[in-house]
Design an enzyme around this catalytic site. Structure first.
Site, PDB file in Angstrom:
ATOM      1  N   GLU A  49      13.782  38.439  64.748  1.00  0.00           N
ATOM      2  CA  GLU A  49      12.568  39.230  64.910  1.00  0.00           C
ATOM      3  C   GLU A  49      11.622  38.690  65.983  1.00  0.00           C
ATOM      4  OE1 GLU A  49      11.512  41.999  63.773  1.00  0.00           O
ATOM      5  OE2 GLU A  49      12.853  42.504  62.132  1.00  0.00           O
ATOM      6  N   SER A 309      10.573  29.251  -0.056  1.00  0.00           N
ATOM      7  CA  SER A 309      10.719  27.861  -0.525  1.00  0.00           C
ATOM      8  C   SER A 309      10.603  26.833   0.587  1.00  0.00           C
ATOM      9  CB  SER A 309      12.081  27.697  -1.220  1.00  0.00           C
ATOM     10  OG  SER A 309      12.164  28.493  -2.374  1.00  0.00           O
TER      11      SER A 309
END
Length: 651
Positions: A49, A309
């Protein structure tokens, strides 16, 4: 001119993505730094680019001169001269006109941007905002959506496609037009090869790599926890957690697999936390987040449910701490009424005389309630709250014996924190999911000797079928009506807590902690890896215990006809040392005198200092005990089983 705010992301302990949310406009714009992007991709991007990006001032004079000449001679834009800086300006202003005037304006702004920001800062803005088709912006979102991976490692073909897409993101979208995406990718590869950046052979190999034809889903791990964090701090874009992504993914899969086997509308929750520092390593709030039939949107890690429990280990721990029992003390498991309350075992049978170890491992209800009756339900509730647990009771109700069997509400995260106390010699650790969290330091739950004794008992629990025994200490629980199944266990490093049931509280006839939650617990430990605990100490045989500790005598007598009568007790209290006293035992010559302890009321059969029996003749109301400096607990037990204890310190 400022970058658009990024999407909110939730990260694990190593920075890996757990969950992301779209921004207010519905776009995926996931924040990323240059260090998190493949350096080869960055080099290829610049080479393709803007090869003079590191040296120009925002515009490339050579490229601009060439583009200007071509534009003047042809009357239109023939070749681009946009630098990465100019493209970044375009992303920040969101203007797409391709006119000479617009190009001149971009060039001016690019020069301004270069004066304010470094090259790396400009690159970071570009990589976070470049369009990749649809609502995907930024290289991180694109890499995850098209390749299912972070941009830290990209193939040459993947890099070429990500370079090509921002130039025409809609026409080149691979999920819409794979052929257009392929042509654009090959154009990038060909130009890179022409410039000598890559070899022709590398380009040919990259061209053979398939084009992705669909978008992959963005990671959605720990959805309940991620939602909570995002809602709690909506202005924060990055939430760092203590979770482990691999563990989270594995345990979410485990929960989903198991509930399919258990039944319809069933969900499951799993929590894993570090015993040393309380860091939560995995939090599975539900089995299937998007399954409405299973109410997957409900976070069962923080939902208030009956613990069944699972609290029995703390009842036994408090009884050991109070000098009422030892692990091999005999307890009666027979039909008993406690002021109108008649507990019975899960299988409706009774075992007669059993040791405390057997009673806890078999989760027998009558012995647990007899011990709770002796130590007091309020004491248990206060200890649990002091340790940081939530204890939800109806408004106006005081803790009763029913809390020993789950008669109140608490949360999975609270139970996990309570069980860290058993692994940490009685001191729990507050659980946290972020490093910046400053949870309140919980108070001690049990004395060290009591916690060690309970851990030794739980280490001998029979494992589920096909699971190895003795590797973790754990306890299961099933709430009233089979609405909740629990299993909480720990090894040397982690505590794991599991809940199974229906979020709406509907009973499930066959649901139990043993059959449904425990297998998930052991499978979870197998997935995260078990850190073996040291071998527990061997308990003192029943016959070798002091006479008052050989068999526990409850305050209520067994009644086959349903009635009960309280056993009379005379007062027993410790006159010296007083509770929380500081005692000096130093003599003038530097030696230390024995502590002369005294009680009022019943004579004492057993004297215990820090849980260890002392050599004192029975039926005495005073005793001389050698006590070293430091903090100590003195426990006295009378012949009828009543006991008292004080904590004091010696200078």
């Amino acid at each position: 001119m400022a970058p658009a705010p990024p999407s909110t992301v939730v990260l694990d302990r190593n920075g890996a993505l757990l969950r992301a949310f779209t921004d207010q406009s519905g776009r995926w714009r996931l924040p990323v730094t240059l260090a998190e992007v493949d350096p080869n991709f960055i080099a290829l991007l610049i080479a393709y680019e803007d090869k003079r990006f590191r040296h120009h001032i925002g515009v490339d004079p050579q490229a601009a001169g060439r583009a200007l000449f071509q534009g003047v001679t042809s009357g239109r834009i023939v070749s681009g001269a946009s630098t990465l800086t100019m493209q970044t300006v375009r992303l920040l202003t969101e203007r797409r006109e391709r006119t000479l005037l617009r190009k001149a304006e971009e060039a001016a702004r690019a020069i301004q941007l270069e004066r304010r920001l470094s090259k790396d800062e400009i690159l970071r803005i570009y990589l976070n905002n470049a369009p990749y088709g649809g609502n995907i912006e930024g290289i991180r979102a694109a890499s995850l959506a098209y390749f299912g991976r972070e941009p830290a490692r990209l193939t040459l073909a993947q890099s070429a496609l990500l370079i090509a897409l921002p130039q025409s993101p809609e026409t080149r979208r691979p999920d819409r037009d794979a052929e257009a995406a392929r042509i654009a990718r090959e154009r990038v590869l060909a130009r890179l090869a022409e410039r000598g950046i890559i070899t022709a052979r590398d380009a040919a190999e990259a061209e053979r790599e398939p084009i992705p034809t669909r978008r992959r889903p963005v990671p959605r791990l720990a959805p309940h926890l991620a939602r909570q964090l995002a809602n709690a701090a909506p202005d924060r874009s990055v939430h760092n957690t203590t979770l482990d992504r691999d563990w989270q993914a594995s345990l979410e899969a485990l929960a989903s697999q198991r509930v399919d086997l258990i039944g319809p509308k069933v969900s499951a929750a799993i929590l894993v936390a570090d015993i040393d520092n309380g860091a939560i390593r995995a939090s599975v709030g539900a089995a299937k987040f998007l399954d409405e039939n299973r109410a997957g949107f409900v976070d069962m890690v923080t939902a208030v449910r009956s613990p069944g429990s699972t609290l029995k280990p703390f009842i036994y721990g408090l009884a050991i701490e109070a000098g009422l029992i030892a692990p091999m003390t005999l307890l009666e498991d027979t039909p008993t009424t406690f002021a109108g309350y008649e507990p019975e075992n899960f299988d409706t049978t009774f075992r007669g005389l059993v040791t405390a170890t057997e009673a806890l491992r078999q989760s027998l209800n009558v012995p647990a309630i007899a011990l709770l009756d002796a130590i007091g339900a309020v004491r248990l509730a206060v200890r649990l709250q002091t340790a940081g647990a939530r204890v939800d009771l109806p408004v106006g109700y005081e803790p009763s014996l029913a809390i020993g069997l789950g008669g109140f509400g608490t949360r999975l995260i609270d139970l996990a924190a309570l069980y860290t106390a058993l692994a940490r010699d009685g001191r729990p650790v507050a659980l946290r999911v972020t490093d910046d969290a400053m949870p309140r330091r919980p108070g001690r739950l049990l004395e060290e000797r009591a916690a060690k004794a309970v851990s030794a008992i739980l280490s001998g629990m029979l494992p589920p079928r096909n699971a190895p025994p003795g590797e973790i200490a754990y306890k299961t629980g099933t709430s009233y009506g089979n609405r909740d199944a629990w299993a909480i266990g720990y090894d040397a490093k982690h505590v794991v807590a599991v809940w199974v049931g229906r979020p709406d509280g509907t009973p499930i006839a066959s649901l139990t902690g043993w059959t449904d939650a425990a297998p998930i617990l052991f499978d979870a430990f197998a997935r995260i890896g078990i850190e073996r605990r040291s071998a527990p100490p061997l308990p003192v045989a029943t016959a070798d215990l002091p006479p008052p500790l050989r068999q526990f005598m409850p305050r209520r007598t067994v009644s086959g006809g349903g009635g009960s009568a309280p056993r009379p007790r005379n007062a027993l209290s410790i006159a010296f040392p007083p509770a929380d006293a500081r005692v000096s035992l130093s003599r003038g010559d530097g030696s230390r005198a024995p502590l002369v302890a005294r009680v009022l009321g019943l004579p004492v059969d057993v004297w215990l200092l820090d849980g260890r029996p002392q050599s004192v003749h029975p039926n005495r109301r005073s005793a001389q005990i050698d006590v070293p400096p430091g903090e100590h607990t003195l426990t006295v037990v009378a012949a009828d089983g009543s006991s008292e204890r004080v904590t004091f310190s010696v200078d």
